[in-house]
Design a protein around this motif. Structure first.
Motif, PDB file in Angstrom:
ATOM      1  N   LEU A   8       0.867  -1.184   0.146  1.00 42.50           N
ATOM      2  CA  LEU A   8       0.136  -0.093  -0.198  1.00 42.50           C
ATOM      3  C   LEU A   8       1.020   1.234   0.113  1.00 42.50           C
ATOM      4  CD1 LEU A   8      -3.013   1.026   0.157  1.00 42.50           C
ATOM      5  CD2 LEU A   8      -2.702   1.092   2.757  1.00 42.50           C
ATOM      6  N   TYR A   9       1.058   1.901  -1.163  1.00 43.50           N
ATOM      7  CA  TYR A   9       1.833   3.030  -1.219  1.00 43.50           C
ATOM      8  C   TYR A   9       1.052   4.295  -0.605  1.00 43.50           C
ATOM      9  CZ  TYR A   9       4.776   6.623  -3.442  1.00 43.50           C
ATOM     10  OH  TYR A   9       5.662   7.736  -3.541  1.00 43.50           O
ATOM     11  N   GLN A  10      -0.182   4.595  -1.039  1.00 42.63           N
ATOM     12  CA  GLN A  10      -0.701   5.710  -0.602  1.00 42.63           C
ATOM     13  C   GLN A  10      -2.194   5.252  -0.062  1.00 42.63           C
ATOM     14  OE1 GLN A  10      -0.321   9.117  -3.123  1.00 42.63           O
ATOM     15  NE2 GLN A  10      -2.818   9.555  -2.973  1.00 42.63           N
ATOM     16  N   GLY A  11      -2.646   5.793   1.056  1.00 38.53           N
ATOM     17  CA  GLY A  11      -3.862   5.319   1.626  1.00 38.53           C
ATOM     18  C   GLY A  11      -5.017   5.940   1.144  1.00 38.53           C
ATOM     19  N   GLY A  12      -6.302   5.740   1.384  1.00 41.05           N
ATOM     20  CA  GLY A  12      -7.451   6.296   0.915  1.00 41.05           C
ATOM     21  C   GLY A  12      -8.699   6.060   1.692  1.00 41.05           C
ATOM     22  N   THR A  13      -9.940   6.382   1.085  1.00 43.64           N
ATOM     23  CA  THR A  13     -11.135   6.148   2.091  1.00 43.64           C
ATOM     24  C   THR A  13     -12.182   5.621   1.194  1.00 43.64           C
ATOM     25  OG1 THR A  13     -10.395   8.059   3.640  1.00 43.64           O
ATOM     26  CG2 THR A  13     -12.778   7.164   3.502  1.00 43.64           C
ATOM     27  N   GLY A  14     -12.934   4.440   1.396  1.00 46.47           N
ATOM     28  CA  GLY A  14     -13.867   4.361   0.790  1.00 46.47           C
ATOM     29  C   GLY A  14     -15.335   3.760   1.674  1.00 46.47           C
ATOM     30  N   GLU A  15     -16.519   3.871   1.344  1.00 42.82           N
ATOM     31  CA  GLU A  15     -17.626   3.672   2.079  1.00 42.82           C
ATOM     32  C   GLU A  15     -18.543   2.833   1.229  1.00 42.82           C
ATOM     33  OE1 GLU A  15     -21.080   6.388   4.206  1.00 42.82           O
ATOM     34  OE2 GLU A  15     -19.112   7.470   3.661  1.00 42.82           O
ATOM     35  N   VAL A  16     -19.331   1.979   2.176  1.00 44.29           N
ATOM     36  CA  VAL A  16     -20.674   1.226   1.730  1.00 44.29           C
ATOM     37  C   VAL A  16     -21.588   1.337   2.679  1.00 44.29           C
ATOM     38  CG1 VAL A  16     -19.314  -0.433   0.239  1.00 44.29           C
ATOM     39  CG2 VAL A  16     -19.941  -1.024   2.623  1.00 44.29           C
ATOM     40  N   THR A  17     -23.078   1.400   2.220  1.00 46.14           N
ATOM     41  CA  THR A  17     -23.902   1.630   3.173  1.00 46.14           C
ATOM     42  C   THR A  17     -24.781   0.288   2.923  1.00 46.14           C
ATOM     43  OG1 THR A  17     -24.215   3.749   2.817  1.00 46.14           O
ATOM     44  CG2 THR A  17     -26.033   2.953   3.720  1.00 46.14           C
ATOM     45  N   GLU A  18     -25.257  -0.300   4.110  1.00 47.03           N
ATOM     46  CA  GLU A  18     -25.930  -1.584   4.055  1.00 47.03           C
ATOM     47  C   GLU A  18     -27.143  -1.349   5.172  1.00 47.03           C
ATOM     48  OE1 GLU A  18     -26.821  -5.097   2.685  1.00 47.03           O
ATOM     49  OE2 GLU A  18     -25.280  -4.245   2.196  1.00 47.03           O
ATOM     50  N   LYS A  19     -28.437  -1.501   4.504  1.00 48.27           N
ATOM     51  CA  LYS A  19     -29.672  -0.945   5.606  1.00 48.27           C
ATOM     52  C   LYS A  19     -29.322  -0.011   6.644  1.00 48.27           C
ATOM     53  CE  LYS A  19     -31.295  -5.836   4.982  1.00 48.27           C
ATOM     54  NZ  LYS A  19     -31.657  -7.139   5.788  1.00 48.27           N
ATOM     55  N   LYS A  20     -28.838   1.196   5.765  1.00 46.88           N
ATOM     56  CA  LYS A  20     -28.474   2.605   6.718  1.00 46.88           C
ATOM     57  C   LYS A  20     -27.406   2.434   7.580  1.00 46.88           C
ATOM     58  CE  LYS A  20     -33.467   3.887   6.644  1.00 46.88           C
ATOM     59  NZ  LYS A  20     -34.811   4.379   7.495  1.00 46.88           N
ATOM     60  N   THR A  27      -7.601   3.446   4.711  1.00 48.12           N
ATOM     61  CA  THR A  27      -6.297   2.635   4.641  1.00 48.12           C
ATOM     62  C   THR A  27      -5.181   3.572   4.725  1.00 48.12           C
ATOM     63  OG1 THR A  27      -5.822   2.940   2.298  1.00 48.12           O
ATOM     64  CG2 THR A  27      -7.621   1.199   2.917  1.00 48.12           C
ATOM     65  N   ARG A  28      -3.967   2.854   5.218  1.00 44.91           N
ATOM     66  CA  ARG A  28      -2.721   3.559   5.362  1.00 44.91           C
ATOM     67  C   ARG A  28      -1.605   2.692   5.426  1.00 44.91           C
ATOM     68  NH1 ARG A  28      -2.254   7.882  10.151  1.00 44.91           N
ATOM     69  NH2 ARG A  28      -3.542   8.891   8.824  1.00 44.91           N
ATOM     70  N   PRO A  29      -0.541   3.183   4.728  1.00 44.41           N
ATOM     71  CA  PRO A  29       0.874   2.165   4.674  1.00 44.41           C
ATOM     72  C   PRO A  29       1.217   2.126   6.130  1.00 44.41           C
ATOM     73  CG  PRO A  29       0.880   4.019   3.133  1.00 44.41           C
ATOM     74  CD  PRO A  29      -0.547   4.434   3.957  1.00 44.41           C
ATOM     75  N   VAL A  30       1.667   0.892   6.596  1.00 46.00           N
ATOM     76  CA  VAL A  30       2.453   0.918   7.877  1.00 46.00           C
ATOM     77  C   VAL A  30       3.433  -0.055   7.652  1.00 46.00           C
ATOM     78  CG1 VAL A  30       0.255   1.388   9.267  1.00 46.00           C
ATOM     79  CG2 VAL A  30       0.615  -0.865   8.452  1.00 46.00           C
ATOM     80  N   LYS A  31       4.487   0.137   8.373  1.00 43.20           N
ATOM     81  CA  LYS A  31       5.834  -0.606   8.423  1.00 43.20           C
ATOM     82  C   LYS A  31       6.012  -1.471   9.794  1.00 43.20           C
ATOM     83  CE  LYS A  31       8.575   2.178   5.061  1.00 43.20           C
ATOM     84  NZ  LYS A  31       9.844   2.632   4.909  1.00 43.20           N
ATOM     85  N   THR A  32       5.200  -1.007  10.719  1.00 40.14           N
ATOM     86  CA  THR A  32       5.436  -1.534  12.123  1.00 40.14           C
ATOM     87  C   THR A  32       4.157  -1.565  12.772  1.00 40.14           C
ATOM     88  OG1 THR A  32       5.690   0.458  13.105  1.00 40.14           O
ATOM     89  CG2 THR A  32       7.511  -0.581  12.502  1.00 40.14           C
ATOM     90  N   GLU A  33       3.970  -2.544  13.839  1.00 40.33           N
ATOM     91  CA  GLU A  33       2.765  -2.822  14.759  1.00 40.33           C
ATOM     92  C   GLU A  33       2.557  -1.347  15.241  1.00 40.33           C
ATOM     93  OE1 GLU A  33       1.311  -5.216  18.396  1.00 40.33           O
ATOM     94  OE2 GLU A  33       2.488  -6.445  16.931  1.00 40.33           O
ATOM     95  N   GLU A  34       3.499  -0.645  15.654  1.00 39.56           N
ATOM     96  CA  GLU A  34       3.250   0.655  16.339  1.00 39.56           C
ATOM     97  C   GLU A  34       2.748   1.487  15.449  1.00 39.56           C
ATOM     98  OE1 GLU A  34       5.883  -1.764  18.472  1.00 39.56           O
ATOM     99  OE2 GLU A  34       5.932  -0.950  16.552  1.00 39.56           O
ATOM    100  N   GLU A  35       2.845   1.640  14.305  1.00 34.96           N
ATOM    101  CA  GLU A  35       2.231   2.574  13.266  1.00 34.96           C
ATOM    102  C   GLU A  35       0.771   2.148  12.964  1.00 34.96           C
ATOM    103  OE1 GLU A  35       4.656   2.719   9.694  1.00 34.96           O
ATOM    104  OE2 GLU A  35       6.111   3.608  10.450  1.00 34.96           O
ATOM    105  N   GLY A 123     -12.168   0.828   0.165  1.00 32.39           N
ATOM    106  CA  GLY A 123     -11.030   1.727   0.619  1.00 32.39           C
ATOM    107  C   GLY A 123      -9.709   1.344  -0.249  1.00 32.39           C
ATOM    108  N   LEU A 124      -9.538   0.068  -0.710  1.00 38.35           N
ATOM    109  CA  LEU A 124      -8.154  -0.249  -1.529  1.00 38.35           C
ATOM    110  C   LEU A 124      -8.416   0.181  -2.938  1.00 38.35           C
ATOM    111  CD1 LEU A 124      -7.175  -4.095  -0.699  1.00 38.35           C
ATOM    112  CD2 LEU A 124      -6.210  -1.829   0.038  1.00 38.35           C
ATOM    113  N   LYS A 125      -9.526   0.409  -3.357  1.00 37.38           N
ATOM    114  CA  LYS A 125      -9.825   1.017  -4.572  1.00 37.38           C
ATOM    115  C   LYS A 125      -9.350   2.269  -4.768  1.00 37.38           C
ATOM    116  CE  LYS A 125     -13.703  -1.920  -6.243  1.00 37.38           C
ATOM    117  NZ  LYS A 125     -14.998  -2.004  -6.484  1.00 37.38           N
ATOM    118  N   SER A 126      -9.809   3.131  -3.479  1.00 38.64           N
ATOM    119  CA  SER A 126      -9.229   4.689  -3.434  1.00 38.64           C
ATOM    120  C   SER A 126      -8.015   4.775  -3.025  1.00 38.64           C
ATOM    121  CB  SER A 126     -10.319   5.288  -2.253  1.00 38.64           C
ATOM    122  OG  SER A 126      -9.789   4.879  -1.390  1.00 38.64           O
ATOM    123  N   SER A 127      -7.155   3.740  -2.933  1.00 37.09           N
ATOM    124  CA  SER A 127      -5.662   3.821  -2.641  1.00 37.09           C
ATOM    125  C   SER A 127      -4.780   3.749  -3.734  1.00 37.09           C
ATOM    126  CB  SER A 127      -5.355   2.780  -1.461  1.00 37.09           C
ATOM    127  OG  SER A 127      -6.261   2.824  -0.235  1.00 37.09           O
TER     128      SER A 127
END
Length: 219
Positions: A8-20, A27-35, A123-127
Motif C-alpha cells: 500500500l503506497y498511498q492510503g485512501g477512504t471508501g464507504e458502503v451503506t447496508e440497511k442504513k 487505509t494507510r501504509p504501515v511498516k510496524t505494529e506501532e504505526e 478503501g483499497l480501490k481509492s488507495s
C-alpha cells in the motif's frame, strides 16, 4: 531468486451503506505494529461517535505479521473479512480500519461479512497499491564511441537510467530488472566489444508510480 510483492503506497477512504448502516474504510501504509496501532487510535478519535472500529493489518514483504479485530461485532464477521481482502489482493505494509455507524437494523453474520469486505475493497480501490519488483543497479562506463549504441539498447529494453556523468568517458547508473540482469550485461559487452565497464552496485526493489521510478533498498 527474489520475488515481487505489492505494498500500500498511498492510503485512501471508501464507504458502503447496508440497511442504513455506514461502513467507512480508511487505509494507510504501515511498516510496524506501532504505526498500525497509532493509525487505529487516530481513526477512533476521528470517528469518535461510531459504534465499531474493526481493523486488520498485514506487515512484512511476505505478510509475516498480521492481526485483525472484530471490535465488538460477532466473531469472524468484521476483522477476518477485512484481512481476507488484504490477503486476497496480496497487499502488505497496510492497515485497514472500517468504522461502522449503526443504522438501526441488524444485518446478520452474512450481511456483516459482506459489508465489511465490501468496505475494505472500496478503501483499497481509492488507495494506491504499488507492485514492487526486484532489480539490480549497475555503474556503466563507456567511451563516446560506444555510448550511443548502449543508450539505444537500454531504451529498447526499457532500462531506467538513474544518473549520468560526462568526463573523458560517459558514466551511467542504470536500474535493471532482476530477470534481465544477465542479458543486459551480455548485450553491453557484445555491442562495445567488451570495452564498456559494468559494475554491479546493489540489489534493490523498485516500483513505478505515474512514470516515476521509486527505489526500495534491500532490507
Amino acid at each position: 531468486m527474489r520475488s515481487s510483492y505489492k505494498i500500500l503506497y498511498q492510503g485512501g477512504t471508501g464507504e458502503v451503506t447496508e440497511k442504513k448502516s455506514r461502513f467507512i474504510a480508511c487505509t494507510r501504509p504501515v511498516k510496524t505494529e506501532e504505526e498500525a496501532l497509532a493509525f487505529i487510535e487516530e481513526m477512533r478519535k476521528t470517528y469518535w461517535d461510531a459504534r465499531h472500529h474493526c481493523y486488520a493489518w498485514v506487515i512484512g514483504k511476505k505478510g509475516e505479521h498480521k492481526r485483525c479485530s472484530d471490535d465488538g461485532e460477532p466473531a469472524q464477521t468484521a476483522g477476518r473479512p477485512i484481512l481476507d481482502v488484504l490477503e486476497g489482493e496480496g497487499v502488505v505494509g497496510a492497515c485497514v480500519v472500517v468504522t461502522r455507524y449503526f443504522g438501526g437494523t441488524l444485518l446478520g453474520t452474512g450481511g456483516l461479512v459482506r459489508a465489511y469486505s465490501g468496505a475494505a475493497q472500496e478503501g483499497l480501490k481509492s488507495s494506491v497499491v504499488l507492485t514492487v519488483e526486484p532489480g539490480e543497479t549497475f555503474s556503466l562506463t563507456a567511451d563516446y564511441n560506444g555510448i550511443g549504441k548502449i543508450q539505444y539498447m537500454l531504451a529498447q529494453e526499457g532500462i531506467t537510467v538513474l544518473g549520468s556523468g560526462y568526463t573523458d568517458k560517459v558514466e551511467l547508473t542504470i536500474l535493471v530488472p532482476q530477470e534481465k540482469a544477465g542479458k543486459i550485461q551480455t548485450e553491453i559487452a557484445d555491442i562495445t566489444g567488451g570495452q564498456a565497464e559494468v559494475v554491479k552496485l546493489e540489489d534493490v526493489y523498485y516500483g513505478v508510480v505515474e512514470k516515476e521510478v521509486l527505489l526500495f533498498p534491500e532490507e
